[in-house]
Design an enzyme around this catalytic site. Structure first.
Site, PDB file in Angstrom:
ATOM      1  N   LYS A  38       0.838  -1.196   0.000  1.00 48.35           N
ATOM      2  CA  LYS A  38       0.000   0.000   0.000  1.00 48.35           C
ATOM      3  C   LYS A  38       0.877   1.251   0.000  1.00 48.35           C
ATOM      4  O   LYS A  38       1.969   1.254   0.588  1.00 48.35           O
ATOM      5  CB  LYS A  38      -0.871  -0.063   1.261  1.00 48.35           C
ATOM      6  CG  LYS A  38      -1.917   1.007   1.451  1.00 48.35           C
ATOM      7  CD  LYS A  38      -2.703   0.658   2.719  1.00 48.35           C
ATOM      8  CE  LYS A  38      -3.850   1.613   2.997  1.00 48.35           C
ATOM      9  NZ  LYS A  38      -4.631   1.155   4.179  1.00 48.35           N
ATOM     10  N   SER A 115      -9.284   0.596   3.161  1.00 51.58           N
ATOM     11  CA  SER A 115      -8.560   1.460   2.245  1.00 51.58           C
ATOM     12  C   SER A 115      -7.415   0.768   1.509  1.00 51.58           C
ATOM     13  O   SER A 115      -6.800   1.374   0.627  1.00 51.58           O
ATOM     14  CB  SER A 115      -8.012   2.665   3.027  1.00 51.58           C
ATOM     15  OG  SER A 115      -7.050   2.268   3.992  1.00 51.58           O
ATOM     16  N   SER A 139      -9.328  -1.730   7.226  1.00 52.85           N
ATOM     17  CA  SER A 139      -8.769  -1.525   5.882  1.00 52.85           C
ATOM     18  C   SER A 139      -8.081  -2.735   5.275  1.00 52.85           C
ATOM     19  O   SER A 139      -7.779  -2.738   4.086  1.00 52.85           O
ATOM     20  CB  SER A 139      -7.792  -0.345   5.906  1.00 52.85           C
ATOM     21  OG  SER A 139      -8.487   0.859   6.121  1.00 52.85           O
TER      22      SER A 139
END
Length: 398
Positions: A38, A115, A139
């Site tokens: 990420k 996310s 997330s």
């Protein structure tokens, strides 16, 4: 030969992704494996974007690589990509107004969840063997459920967060996504610090109050899955974990998360007059208005919740619940007011482990209304390794 992907069929990668892989050691438990991360982890000589181009433009290249990345590379894994995330991580939907929306390869009409959306999208599309994200309020767990993956939110503090952009430090964790349970366990054991507290799971408690908020298709999948897994699990006890207090628990989580954001992400946003996408902008406005008194009330709720959950979750006991209460929303809907109810009810499922700092895994168990869905197990503090072993054991029956 490990290489960076030449194509990105699911729009998982940021524009500033790697041009060449960071190759792993030739030997080690992860030799020959590839992974993506990420867009919040520091990589020496490179900039981090945190899902926002203004941040990427303003920041300087990192002077050191995040230890989690270095550990994986030393264990043989090669880093091959940097993935899109929701803007400043403040969503569980999986969309980004600046970089676009990754595609859910397992359910193309629907969002990936966020996310850690790009990490989940890349993994579901088999662009890498496993992926790292971060989990503050769901997330990792939400995209794991929506994309049919294994996901780990570890015991708070058991995986080194150094070099990862902080959002809400008292909740933030590094999370792991994988398609294969054995690899999931290997990556987890490679990254977990300390010895943990291992014990066989002898007691399993179904959170009936949480299940009661779920869509019918998710509710039905839970019962079918528990029937299928009956031979591999202890007899399941039925109990209310929070009852009507679950709404107060969720609000306490959101209040503390927002209050901590005032010290982590909000100063940059204000000082640079950052143009935030829909939904994200409104959430930062709400966060900016949270008072110290409101935060202290939320901390008191957190202390009560933590004591309650830890009294239940002694070594050998786990709570089981659906990872998410609904199927994923459809794509191409802006992350704004229309998602408020979705975010609220989803946070009721994900806030438990976060408030108490406990480990949780999401295991892919089938489909609800044609979309992948996950079943979660929350363990005791330090019980991460037991949960990883559980994932491997259940994989043979699912």
């Amino acid at each position: 030969m490990i290489a960076v992907p030449k194509n990105d069929p699911v729009h998982a990668l940021v524009p500033h992704t790697l041009e060449e892989p960071i190759l792993g050691a030739q030997d080690g438990p992860l030799a020959g494996r590839s992974f993506m991360v990420k867009d919040l982890f520091a990589i020496e000589g490179r900039k981090t974007g945190n899902g926002n181009p203004a941040f990427y433009a303003a920041t300087k290249p990192a002077t050191a690589t995040a230890p989690v990345i270095s550990t994986l590379v030393s264990a043989g894994a090669s880093l091959t990509g940097i993935t899109i995330c929701d803007e400043f991580f403040y969503s569980v939907v999986g969309t980004n107004a600046h970089y676009g929306q990754p595609v859910n390869a397992r359910a193309g009409r629907y969002v990936t969840g966020g996310s850690s959306c790009g990490s989940a999208a890349a993994l579901a599309a088999q662009m890498c063997d496993f992926a790292l994200g971060a989990d503050t309020g769901g997330s990792i767990r939400v995209p794991a459920s929506f994309c049919g993956l294994y996901g780990l939110r570890p015991t708070h503090g058991r995986i080194d967060m150094t070099g990862a952009t902080p959002m809400s430090p008292s909740f933030d964790t590094v999370g792991i996504l994988a398609r294969d349970a054995e690899l999931f366990r290997t990556v987890g054991r490679t990254l977990l610090d300390g010895s943990g507290t291992s014990a066989p799971i002898e007691r399993l408690v179904l959170a009936t109050d949480v299940v009661g908020y779920c869509e019918a298709s998710v509710d039905q999948l839970v019962w079918r899955t528990l029937d299928t897994l009956a031979g591999a699990l202890p007899d399941v006890e039925h109990a209310e974990i929070a009852g009507k207090d679950i709404v107060a628990w969720r609000k306490a989580f959101a209040t503390l998360q927002g209050f901590e954001i005032q010290s982590t992400l909000l100063p940059f946003i204000r000082s640079h007059d950052v143009n935030l996408g829909p939904g994200i902008k409104e959430r930062f406005e709400i966060a900016s208005a949270i008072t110290a008194g409101e935060a202290e009330e939320a901390r008191e709720t957190r202390r009560v919740v933590t004591a309650h959950l830890k009294s239940i979750l002694q070594p050998g006991t786990a709570i089981v619940l659906p990872t998410t209460p609904t199927q994923p929303p459809e794509r191409n809907i802006p992350d704004g007011a229309s998602f408020a109810e979705f975010r609220a009810i989803t946070l009721q499922n994900t806030c438990l482990a976060g408030l108490a700092g406990l480990p949780q895994i999401s295991v892919p168990v089938g489909e609800a209304s044609g979309c992948p869905a996950g079943l979660s197990f929350i363990g005791w503090e330090g019980g991460d390794e037991t949960l990883l072993d559980l994932a491997v054991g259940l994989s043979e029956m699912i």
